[in-house]
Design an enzyme around this catalytic site. Structure first.
Site, PDB file in Angstrom:
ATOM      1  N   CYS A 106      36.480  17.410  34.337  1.00  8.48           N
ATOM      2  CA  CYS A 106      35.599  16.834  35.371  1.00  8.48           C
ATOM      3  C   CYS A 106      34.289  16.302  34.794  1.00  8.48           C
ATOM      4  O   CYS A 106      33.635  15.471  35.420  1.00  8.48           O
ATOM      5  CB  CYS A 106      35.312  17.871  36.448  1.00  8.48           C
ATOM      6  SG  CYS A 106      36.810  18.411  37.268  1.00  8.48           S
TER       7      CYS A 106
ATOM      8  N   HIS B  66      29.739  14.716  40.586  1.00  5.82           N
ATOM      9  CA  HIS B  66      31.199  14.774  40.471  1.00  5.82           C
ATOM     10  C   HIS B  66      31.739  15.298  41.796  1.00  5.82           C
ATOM     11  O   HIS B  66      31.220  16.283  42.345  1.00  5.82           O
ATOM     12  CB  HIS B  66      31.597  15.700  39.321  1.00  5.82           C
ATOM     13  CG  HIS B  66      32.999  16.184  39.435  1.00  5.82           C
ATOM     14  ND1 HIS B  66      34.061  15.324  39.556  1.00  5.82           N
ATOM     15  CD2 HIS B  66      33.522  17.436  39.482  1.00  5.82           C
ATOM     16  CE1 HIS B  66      35.175  16.030  39.670  1.00  5.82           C
ATOM     17  NE2 HIS B  66      34.875  17.309  39.632  1.00  5.82           N
TER      18      HIS B  66
ATOM     19  N   ASN C 269      39.474  15.305  44.752  1.00  5.99           N
ATOM     20  CA  ASN C 269      38.804  15.458  43.457  1.00  5.99           C
ATOM     21  C   ASN C 269      39.634  14.710  42.414  1.00  5.99           C
ATOM     22  O   ASN C 269      40.763  15.096  42.127  1.00  5.99           O
ATOM     23  CB  ASN C 269      38.707  16.955  43.126  1.00  5.99           C
ATOM     24  CG  ASN C 269      38.070  17.234  41.776  1.00  5.99           C
ATOM     25  OD1 ASN C 269      38.028  16.379  40.906  1.00  5.99           O
ATOM     26  ND2 ASN C 269      37.596  18.460  41.599  1.00  5.99           N
TER      27      ASN C 269
HETATM   28  N1  COA Z   1      45.840  25.944  52.991  1.00  5.87           N
HETATM   29  C1  COA Z   1      45.761  27.048  53.746  1.00  5.87           C
HETATM   30  N2  COA Z   1      45.418  28.267  53.263  1.00  5.87           N
HETATM   31  C2  COA Z   1      45.151  28.345  51.950  1.00  5.87           C
HETATM   32  C3  COA Z   1      45.219  27.232  51.105  1.00  5.87           C
HETATM   33  C4  COA Z   1      45.584  25.995  51.664  1.00  5.87           C
HETATM   34  N3  COA Z   1      45.664  24.863  50.950  1.00  5.87           N
HETATM   35  N4  COA Z   1      44.884  27.608  49.853  1.00  5.87           N
HETATM   36  C5  COA Z   1      44.608  28.911  49.906  1.00  5.87           C
HETATM   37  N5  COA Z   1      44.779  29.361  51.178  1.00  5.87           N
HETATM   38  C6  COA Z   1      44.582  30.718  51.694  1.00  5.87           C
HETATM   39  C7  COA Z   1      44.665  31.765  50.621  1.00  5.87           C
HETATM   40  O1  COA Z   1      45.989  32.119  50.366  1.00  5.87           O
HETATM   41  C8  COA Z   1      43.880  32.895  51.244  1.00  5.87           C
HETATM   42  O2  COA Z   1      44.678  33.549  52.173  1.00  5.87           O
HETATM   43  P1  COA Z   1      44.584  35.152  52.360  1.00  5.87           P
HETATM   44  O3  COA Z   1      43.185  35.414  52.812  1.00  5.87           O
HETATM   45  O4  COA Z   1      45.616  35.425  53.380  1.00  5.87           O
HETATM   46  O5  COA Z   1      44.897  35.718  51.012  1.00  5.87           O
HETATM   47  C9  COA Z   1      42.787  32.168  52.005  1.00  5.87           C
HETATM   48  O6  COA Z   1      43.261  30.828  52.208  1.00  5.87           O
HETATM   49  C10 COA Z   1      41.476  32.131  51.278  1.00  5.87           C
HETATM   50  O7  COA Z   1      41.724  31.719  49.937  1.00  5.87           O
HETATM   51  P2  COA Z   1      40.579  31.570  48.893  1.00  5.87           P
HETATM   52  O8  COA Z   1      41.168  31.056  47.623  1.00  5.87           O
HETATM   53  O9  COA Z   1      39.782  32.829  48.862  1.00  5.87           O
HETATM   54  O10 COA Z   1      39.730  30.415  49.609  1.00  5.87           O
HETATM   55  P3  COA Z   1      38.301  29.903  49.292  1.00  5.87           P
HETATM   56  O11 COA Z   1      37.483  30.057  50.478  1.00  5.87           O
HETATM   57  O12 COA Z   1      37.797  30.375  47.975  1.00  5.87           O
HETATM   58  O13 COA Z   1      38.587  28.336  49.129  1.00  5.87           O
HETATM   59  C11 COA Z   1      38.755  26.710  47.413  1.00  5.87           C
HETATM   60  C12 COA Z   1      39.404  27.882  48.078  1.00  5.87           C
HETATM   61  C13 COA Z   1      39.620  26.285  46.248  1.00  5.87           C
HETATM   62  C14 COA Z   1      38.677  25.553  48.410  1.00  5.87           C
HETATM   63  C15 COA Z   1      37.330  27.073  46.970  1.00  5.87           C
HETATM   64  O14 COA Z   1      37.354  28.280  46.249  1.00  5.87           O
HETATM   65  C16 COA Z   1      36.717  26.011  46.138  1.00  5.87           C
HETATM   66  O15 COA Z   1      36.487  24.925  46.614  1.00  5.87           O
HETATM   67  N6  COA Z   1      36.362  26.309  44.875  1.00  5.87           N
HETATM   68  C17 COA Z   1      35.833  25.346  43.973  1.00  5.87           C
HETATM   69  C18 COA Z   1      36.936  24.476  43.528  1.00  5.87           C
HETATM   70  C19 COA Z   1      36.453  23.291  42.775  1.00  5.87           C
HETATM   71  O16 COA Z   1      35.455  22.712  43.085  1.00  5.87           O
HETATM   72  N7  COA Z   1      37.229  22.908  41.795  1.00  5.87           N
HETATM   73  C20 COA Z   1      36.986  21.786  41.026  1.00  5.87           C
HETATM   74  C21 COA Z   1      35.941  22.073  40.010  1.00  5.87           C
HETATM   75  S1  COA Z   1      35.705  20.671  39.075  1.00  5.87           S
END
Ligand code: COA
Length: 335
Positions: free
Chosen positions: A114, A262, A292
């Protein structure tokens, strides 16, 4: 010493739009979850046989070169940033040299995910500052969709990423009050495996092991992301590296005309916007439409912002990135 300036910008995204509802038909996800967590509404996916990382990069580059008002023969060097090359080797830099019909100029591949575009910009800036090259083509391009786990297992990652390409031509600027004022690059490999795609690699697990295992459930070919850990690190590093860039140039947050972060996650951009108390007009986001796109996200967003007239001559433009590695960086530009 010279300065370098962005003399041309272009982007290309595949026509195939994939909405959150489209994804919910193939995996257990839904529009509300994706929008609430990431701000993403839709993204582009390549169609088999049509676009590749290189071909999209070439299309974006053709627009950037035309807008820079130079001929292809004037390009002195190519830098290509991607985590999704067409081939394991050689990298896409040489494919661009071939497909654009450039002179036998040098072609460098950047592997900084990224942060790839900011790293590429920084490298190009140094070559131009020293007078070695006059015009450098920089490309950030990614095809994510063909390598994602499009099942329930991969939903936490696969809904976030999209395909596309952006390009810039960096050219010599005689006026050293203009152009790229400074770039700032960082890494913290301690967290390398928190956002990574482990295979194919030549590390602990050899290709021969993978072939011998022949395991259909081998997840090492899919990207892994510790989402919450990435989020927490991103907001800290984005802030630090923007401040570092401003301080290096004796500038204040209030001097920023346009921040192009980004496009990792709209919630990360909004956190930064709030922290720096920037208005909606001072931050450009388009993750809603493209997801992204990793190394392509900054050049796509920068091109769109410029095309919409949101960046004018004399403006202070700040680019900032964070991603896998971890790597992060910023560029401070007087347009
Ligand atoms: N749709 C529905 N539910 C989903 C899902 C999806 N696409 N992906 C994960 N879940 C579920 C998980 O299984 C979890 O369920 P559970 O509570 O029953 O176990 C729940 O949603 C929460 O998951 P979690 O991973 O804790 O969610 P979060 O709030 O951390 O959000 C991201 C996930 C990835 C959106 C978030 O962590 C994020 O944006 N992180 C930064 C990512 C990023 O910017 N990456 C690029 C860097 S360059």
């Amino acid at each position: 010493m010279y300065h370098s300036k962005i003399s041309g910008l272009g982007y290309y995204v595949p026509e195939n739009v994939v909405t959150n509802d489209d994804l919910s038909k193939i995996m257990d996800t839904n529009d509300a979850w994706i929008q609430e967590r990431t701000g993403i509404k839709e993204r582009r996916h390549v169609v088999r046989g049509e676009d590749t990382t290189t071909s999209m990069g070439v299309k974006a580059a053709e627009i950037a070169i035309q807008r820079a008002n130079i001929a292809k023969e004037d390009i002195d060097f190519v830098i290509f940033a991607t985590l999704s090359p067409d081939y394991y080797f050689p990298g896409p830099g040489v494919l661009v040299q071939r497909d654009l019909g450039l002179r036998t100029v040098g072609a460098l591949d950047v592997r900084n995910q990224c942060s790839g575009f900011v790293y590429a910009l920084s490298i190009a800036d140094q070559y131009i500052k020293t007078g070695m090259y006059k015009n450098i083509l920089i490309i950030g391009s990614e095809v994510h969709s063909t390598g994602l786990d499009m099942t329930d297992r991969g939903r936490g990652v696969s809904v976030i990423f999209g395909d596309g390409a952006g390009a810039a031509v960096l050219s010599r600027e005689e006026d050293v009050t203009k152009g790229i004022l400074s770039t700032h690059l960082h890494s913290e490999g301690q967290h390398a495996e928190e956002l990574a795609l482990i295979a194919p690699g030549m590390g602990k697990r050899w290709i021969t092991d993978v072939i011998a295992d022949n395991d259909p459930n081998d997840e090492s070919y899919y990207p892994y992301m510790n989402g919450q850990f990435v989020f927490k690190n991103a907001v800290v590093r984005f802030s630090e590296v923007i401040n570092e860039g401003l301080q290096a140039n004796n500038l204040q947050v209030s001097d920023i005309n346009m921040l192009v972060p980004h496009q990792a996650n709209l919630r990360i951009s909004q956190f930064i916007q709030q922290k720096f108390q920037l208005s909606d007009d001072q931050v450009y986001n388009n993750i809603m439409n493209y997801g992204n796109t990793t190394a392509a996200s900054i050049p796509i967003a920068l091109t769109e912002a410029w095309e919409k007239g949101k960046i004018k001559s004399g403006d202070l433009v700040v680019l900032a990135a964070f991603g896998s590695g971890f790597t992060w960086g910023s560029a401070i530009i007087r347009w």
